[in-house]
Enzyme design. Structure first.
Site, PDB file in Angstrom:
ATOM      1  N   PHE A  69      18.811  74.742  44.206  1.00  0.00           N
ATOM      2  CA  PHE A  69      19.774  74.453  45.285  1.00  0.00           C
ATOM      3  C   PHE A  69      19.999  75.675  46.176  1.00  0.00           C
ATOM      4  CE2 PHE A  69      24.632  74.349  45.838  1.00  0.00           C
ATOM      5  CZ  PHE A  69      24.563  73.802  47.110  1.00  0.00           C
ATOM      6  N   THR A 103      28.167  84.350  39.386  1.00  0.00           N
ATOM      7  CA  THR A 103      29.209  83.360  39.631  1.00  0.00           C
ATOM      8  C   THR A 103      30.604  83.941  39.398  1.00  0.00           C
ATOM      9  OG1 THR A 103      30.164  81.351  38.665  1.00  0.00           O
ATOM     10  CG2 THR A 103      28.770  82.625  37.247  1.00  0.00           C
ATOM     11  N   ASP A 104      31.605  83.334  40.035  1.00  0.00           N
ATOM     12  CA  ASP A 104      32.990  83.761  39.786  1.00  0.00           C
ATOM     13  C   ASP A 104      33.472  83.307  38.406  1.00  0.00           C
ATOM     14  OD1 ASP A 104      33.190  81.039  40.287  1.00  0.00           O
ATOM     15  OD2 ASP A 104      34.841  81.203  41.723  1.00  0.00           O
ATOM     16  N   GLU A 105      32.704  82.421  37.749  1.00  0.00           N
ATOM     17  CA  GLU A 105      33.164  81.872  36.471  1.00  0.00           C
ATOM     18  C   GLU A 105      33.208  82.937  35.371  1.00  0.00           C
ATOM     19  OE1 GLU A 105      31.621  77.951  35.576  1.00  0.00           O
ATOM     20  OE2 GLU A 105      31.306  77.540  37.699  1.00  0.00           O
ATOM     21  N   ALA A 154      18.214  80.308  36.972  1.00  0.00           N
ATOM     22  CA  ALA A 154      19.179  80.192  35.880  1.00  0.00           C
ATOM     23  C   ALA A 154      19.344  78.733  35.494  1.00  0.00           C
ATOM     24  CB  ALA A 154      20.547  80.734  36.322  1.00  0.00           C
ATOM     25  N   LEU A 166      17.868  84.458  41.261  1.00  0.00           N
ATOM     26  CA  LEU A 166      18.745  83.286  41.186  1.00  0.00           C
ATOM     27  C   LEU A 166      18.385  82.339  40.051  1.00  0.00           C
ATOM     28  CD1 LEU A 166      18.074  83.448  44.698  1.00  0.00           C
ATOM     29  CD2 LEU A 166      20.258  82.301  44.454  1.00  0.00           C
ATOM     30  N   LYS A 192      26.125  84.068  31.982  1.00  0.00           N
ATOM     31  CA  LYS A 192      26.066  84.781  33.267  1.00  0.00           C
ATOM     32  C   LYS A 192      26.769  86.138  33.137  1.00  0.00           C
ATOM     33  CE  LYS A 192      24.564  83.606  36.723  1.00  0.00           C
ATOM     34  NZ  LYS A 192      23.186  83.669  37.296  1.00  0.00           N
ATOM     35  N   TYR A 217      27.962  78.613  29.714  1.00  0.00           N
ATOM     36  CA  TYR A 217      27.330  78.999  30.987  1.00  0.00           C
ATOM     37  C   TYR A 217      27.880  80.330  31.471  1.00  0.00           C
ATOM     38  CZ  TYR A 217      26.754  79.269  36.084  1.00  0.00           C
ATOM     39  OH  TYR A 217      26.498  79.717  37.367  1.00  0.00           O
ATOM     40  N   ASP A 271       9.353  80.262  40.343  1.00  0.00           N
ATOM     41  CA  ASP A 271      10.220  79.220  39.783  1.00  0.00           C
ATOM     42  C   ASP A 271       9.399  78.416  38.789  1.00  0.00           C
ATOM     43  OD1 ASP A 271      11.796  76.722  39.565  1.00  0.00           O
ATOM     44  OD2 ASP A 271      12.977  77.600  41.187  1.00  0.00           O
TER      45      ASP A 271
HETATM   46  P1  NAD Z   1      19.948  75.301  40.300  1.00  0.00           P
HETATM   47  O1  NAD Z   1      20.159  74.803  38.903  1.00  0.00           O
HETATM   48  O2  NAD Z   1      20.022  74.346  41.439  1.00  0.00           O
HETATM   49  O3  NAD Z   1      18.513  76.009  40.411  1.00  0.00           O
HETATM   50  C1  NAD Z   1      18.030  76.884  39.438  1.00  0.00           C
HETATM   51  C2  NAD Z   1      16.552  77.146  39.738  1.00  0.00           C
HETATM   52  O4  NAD Z   1      16.056  78.062  38.750  1.00  0.00           O
HETATM   53  C3  NAD Z   1      15.674  75.901  39.662  1.00  0.00           C
HETATM   54  O5  NAD Z   1      14.766  75.855  40.727  1.00  0.00           O
HETATM   55  C4  NAD Z   1      14.951  76.059  38.336  1.00  0.00           C
HETATM   56  O6  NAD Z   1      13.672  75.418  38.324  1.00  0.00           O
HETATM   57  C5  NAD Z   1      14.843  77.566  38.229  1.00  0.00           C
HETATM   58  N1  NAD Z   1      14.741  78.014  36.829  1.00  0.00           N
HETATM   59  C6  NAD Z   1      15.543  77.667  35.795  1.00  0.00           C
HETATM   60  N2  NAD Z   1      15.129  78.256  34.665  1.00  0.00           N
HETATM   61  C7  NAD Z   1      14.057  79.032  35.001  1.00  0.00           C
HETATM   62  C8  NAD Z   1      13.210  79.886  34.268  1.00  0.00           C
HETATM   63  N3  NAD Z   1      13.384  80.070  32.956  1.00  0.00           N
HETATM   64  N4  NAD Z   1      12.217  80.524  34.916  1.00  0.00           N
HETATM   65  C9  NAD Z   1      12.026  80.333  36.251  1.00  0.00           C
HETATM   66  N5  NAD Z   1      12.790  79.510  36.993  1.00  0.00           N
HETATM   67  C10 NAD Z   1      13.805  78.868  36.377  1.00  0.00           C
HETATM   68  O7  NAD Z   1      20.974  76.502  40.462  1.00  0.00           O
HETATM   69  P2  NAD Z   1      21.843  76.931  41.744  1.00  0.00           P
HETATM   70  O8  NAD Z   1      23.077  76.121  41.757  1.00  0.00           O
HETATM   71  O9  NAD Z   1      20.978  76.986  42.916  1.00  0.00           O
HETATM   72  O10 NAD Z   1      22.248  78.407  41.297  1.00  0.00           O
HETATM   73  C11 NAD Z   1      21.390  79.518  41.581  1.00  0.00           C
HETATM   74  C12 NAD Z   1      22.036  80.789  41.049  1.00  0.00           C
HETATM   75  O11 NAD Z   1      23.298  80.977  41.669  1.00  0.00           O
HETATM   76  C13 NAD Z   1      22.285  80.750  39.540  1.00  0.00           C
HETATM   77  O12 NAD Z   1      22.007  82.043  39.036  1.00  0.00           O
HETATM   78  C14 NAD Z   1      23.767  80.439  39.430  1.00  0.00           C
HETATM   79  O13 NAD Z   1      24.319  80.987  38.258  1.00  0.00           O
HETATM   80  C15 NAD Z   1      24.310  81.116  40.685  1.00  0.00           C
HETATM   81  N6  NAD Z   1      25.535  80.525  41.259  1.00  0.00           N
HETATM   82  C16 NAD Z   1      25.610  79.177  41.479  1.00  0.00           C
HETATM   83  C17 NAD Z   1      26.761  78.652  42.075  1.00  0.00           C
HETATM   84  C18 NAD Z   1      26.878  77.172  42.392  1.00  0.00           C
HETATM   85  O14 NAD Z   1      27.934  76.727  42.827  1.00  0.00           O
HETATM   86  N7  NAD Z   1      25.824  76.380  42.243  1.00  0.00           N
HETATM   87  C19 NAD Z   1      27.833  79.497  42.405  1.00  0.00           C
HETATM   88  C20 NAD Z   1      27.713  80.868  42.139  1.00  0.00           C
HETATM   89  C21 NAD Z   1      26.550  81.373  41.579  1.00  0.00           C
HETATM   90  P1  TYD Z   2      30.966  71.295  38.583  1.00  0.00           P
HETATM   91  O1  TYD Z   2      30.431  70.775  39.881  1.00  0.00           O
HETATM   92  O2  TYD Z   2      30.268  70.938  37.320  1.00  0.00           O
HETATM   93  O3  TYD Z   2      31.083  72.875  38.750  1.00  0.00           O
HETATM   94  P2  TYD Z   2      31.847  73.969  37.773  1.00  0.00           P
HETATM   95  O4  TYD Z   2      32.171  73.339  36.489  1.00  0.00           O
HETATM   96  O5  TYD Z   2      30.770  75.011  37.632  1.00  0.00           O
HETATM   97  O6  TYD Z   2      33.028  74.434  38.550  1.00  0.00           O
HETATM   98  O7  TYD Z   2      32.474  70.809  38.452  1.00  0.00           O
HETATM   99  C1  TYD Z   2      33.424  71.095  39.461  1.00  0.00           C
HETATM  100  C2  TYD Z   2      34.753  70.546  38.978  1.00  0.00           C
HETATM  101  O8  TYD Z   2      34.683  69.113  38.904  1.00  0.00           O
HETATM  102  C3  TYD Z   2      35.129  70.996  37.577  1.00  0.00           C
HETATM  103  O9  TYD Z   2      36.548  71.171  37.507  1.00  0.00           O
HETATM  104  C4  TYD Z   2      34.709  69.847  36.689  1.00  0.00           C
HETATM  105  C5  TYD Z   2      34.938  68.641  37.588  1.00  0.00           C
HETATM  106  N1  TYD Z   2      34.030  67.493  37.357  1.00  0.00           N
HETATM  107  C6  TYD Z   2      34.552  66.215  37.157  1.00  0.00           C
HETATM  108  O10 TYD Z   2      35.779  66.005  37.152  1.00  0.00           O
HETATM  109  N2  TYD Z   2      33.686  65.176  36.969  1.00  0.00           N
HETATM  110  C7  TYD Z   2      32.326  65.350  36.949  1.00  0.00           C
HETATM  111  O11 TYD Z   2      31.566  64.358  36.737  1.00  0.00           O
HETATM  112  C8  TYD Z   2      31.804  66.663  37.178  1.00  0.00           C
HETATM  113  C9  TYD Z   2      30.329  66.907  37.175  1.00  0.00           C
HETATM  114  C10 TYD Z   2      32.696  67.701  37.379  1.00  0.00           C
END
Ligand code: NAD
Ligand code: TYD
Length: 350
Positions: free
Chosen positions: A13, A131-133, A85, A83, A160, A156, A35
């Site tokens: 993503f 992540t902020d988590e 993960a 990225l 991280k 998770y 990837d």
């Molecule tokens: P995502 O799950 O959409 O994508 C992860 C990508 O990593 C995929 O393309 C997957 O194929 C690849 N991947 C997974 N395991 C792998 C491995 N072992 N070797 C090579 N490639 C691998 O994740 P995202 O939501 O795009 O998040 C990307 C990064 O940003 C992550 O590190 C996540 O912790 C961080 N992040 C995400 C968010 C969010 O809201 N989604 C917020 C803050 C930080």
């Molecule tokens: P999510 O998108 O899984 O992100 P994160 O847990 O990393 O913040 O969830 C966002 C918020 O939505 C979280 O409080 C959990 C809630 N949630 C639901 O209530 N129902 C769902 O089906 C999902 C996936 C998340």
């Protein structure tokens, strides 16, 4: 300077938006997207730029040290933006070890490869996207800053947090030039429909239940994915080595309020009666260890590098819904497995 940047997880993503930005904005850089294409990785996300001569794709797993070494050697990698993960909290509750392997061991593998190839040279950067988590859960007030102590509470966020610590340890111990950013929840196009916003958009289209965990009053701070990519570009070029930057949307929403807004916008766009999609809201058992509230203070990034979100939530959410409505084939392809049924049922059946 011509850079050869290894971006891991570029088919996912956020990674796909970062790859697109770097490929199109910096024609003199070569971008190598590494990837392994898990369920969350999809090369369709990059169809529009795959013909660009400064873009390369390597299908490899970050757990495969040999493949990393080969890639560094072949492309003479100058910088890394990491990225790749496992990224979904619910999956981490079900299969924590997958998160330990990819997020922790995979990151250390990558750090080792950078250390091996760069030695003590300082004209490189290992940029770790986090992540902020890692900061844990907030009460009704307050914000996470860069100095908030780590307090991860899900498998998770624990994985991280551990990877962040390793990146800092490699900076301190081996003098690897690193930078870390910790971002709030992203939303936007190409988001795999297991996270709240894309899952609910998909379920509304298909008139399926919208499973709201617990009382629905959990709060997240939402940022449009393209603004995250812009922040990464800025920190990559202007951030201080060894530093950490928080990235956030200044945009807090309680889940239930967000879901109701989504229902309202989608009823309009789909030509349905007002209130129709809200009928799909189904309260289900809570996620174990569910963090109550996240909120980022991104003042440092704003003051030091001049970043601020450019897309309002109303605009971003509307553009996101439009993207999913225009890309129903993408949605069908990625939801063809049984993951959705499985994860939703985890909560419905408890
Ligand atoms: P995502 O799950 O959409 O994508 C992860 C990508 O990593 C995929 O393309 C997957 O194929 C690849 N991947 C997974 N395991 C792998 C491995 N072992 N070797 C090579 N490639 C691998 O994740 P995202 O939501 O795009 O998040 C990307 C990064 O940003 C992550 O590190 C996540 O912790 C961080 N992040 C995400 C968010 C969010 O809201 N989604 C917020 C803050 C930080
Ligand atoms: P999510 O998108 O899984 O992100 P994160 O847990 O990393 O913040 O969830 C966002 C918020 O939505 C979280 O409080 C959990 C809630 N949630 C639901 O209530 N129902 C769902 O089906 C999902 C996936 C998340």
């Amino acid at each position: 300077m011509e850079k050869k940047i290894l971006i891991t997880g570029g088919a996912g993503f956020i990674g796909s938006h970062v790859v697109r930005l770097f490929v199109t904005k910096n024609p003199n850089y070569t971008i190598i997207n590494l990837d392994t294409l898990t369920y969350a990785g999809n090369l369709e996300n990059l169809k529009d730029i795959e013909h660009c001569t400064n873009y390369k794709f390597v299908k490899a797993n970050i757990l495969d040290a040999e493949a990393l070494s080969k890639t560094f050697k072949e492309y003479q990698i100058t910088d890394v933006i990491h990225l790749a993960a496992e990224s979904h909290v619910d999956r981490s509750i079900h299969s924590p070890l997958d998160f330990v392997y990819t997020n922790i061991v995979g990151t250390v593998n990558l750090l080792n490869t950078a250390k091996q190839y760069w030695g003590s040279e300082q004209n490189h950067l290992f940029y770790h996207v986090s992540t902020d988590e890692v900061y844990g859960s907030l009460g009704e007030t307050g914000f996470f800053t860069e100095t908030t102590p780590y307090d991860p509470r899900s498998p998770y966020s624990a994985s991280k947090a551990s990877s962040d610590h390793f990146v800092r340890a490699y900076h301190e111990t081996y003098n690897i030039p690193t930078v870390i950013s910790n971002c709030s929840n992203n939303y936007g196009p190409n988001h795999f429909p297991e996270k709240l916003i894309p899952l609910f958009i998909n379920n509304i289209i298909e008139r399926k239940p919208l499973p709201v965990y617990g009382d629905g009053k959990y709060t997240r701070d939402w940022l449009y994915v393209k603004d995250h990519a812009i922040a990464i570009d800025l920190i990559f070029h202007k951030g201080k080595k060894g530093d950490t930057y928080n990235i956030g949307g200044f945009n807090e929403w309680k889940n239930i309020d967000l879901v109701k807004l989504l229902c309202k916008l989608m009823d309009k766009k789909l030509g349905r009666d007002e209130g129709e999609s809200e009928q799909l809201i189904t309260y289900v058992k809570d996620r174990p260890g569910h963090d109550r509230r996240y909120a980022i203070d991104a003042t440092k990034l704003n003051k030091e590098l001049g970043w601020q979100p450019s897309v309002s939530f109303e605009e971003g959410l509307s553009a996101t819904i439009d993207w999913y409505l225009d890309n129903t084939d993408w949605l069908k392809n990625v939801t063809s497995g049984d993951y959705q049924q499985y994860y939703t049922s985890m909560y419905l059946n408890r």
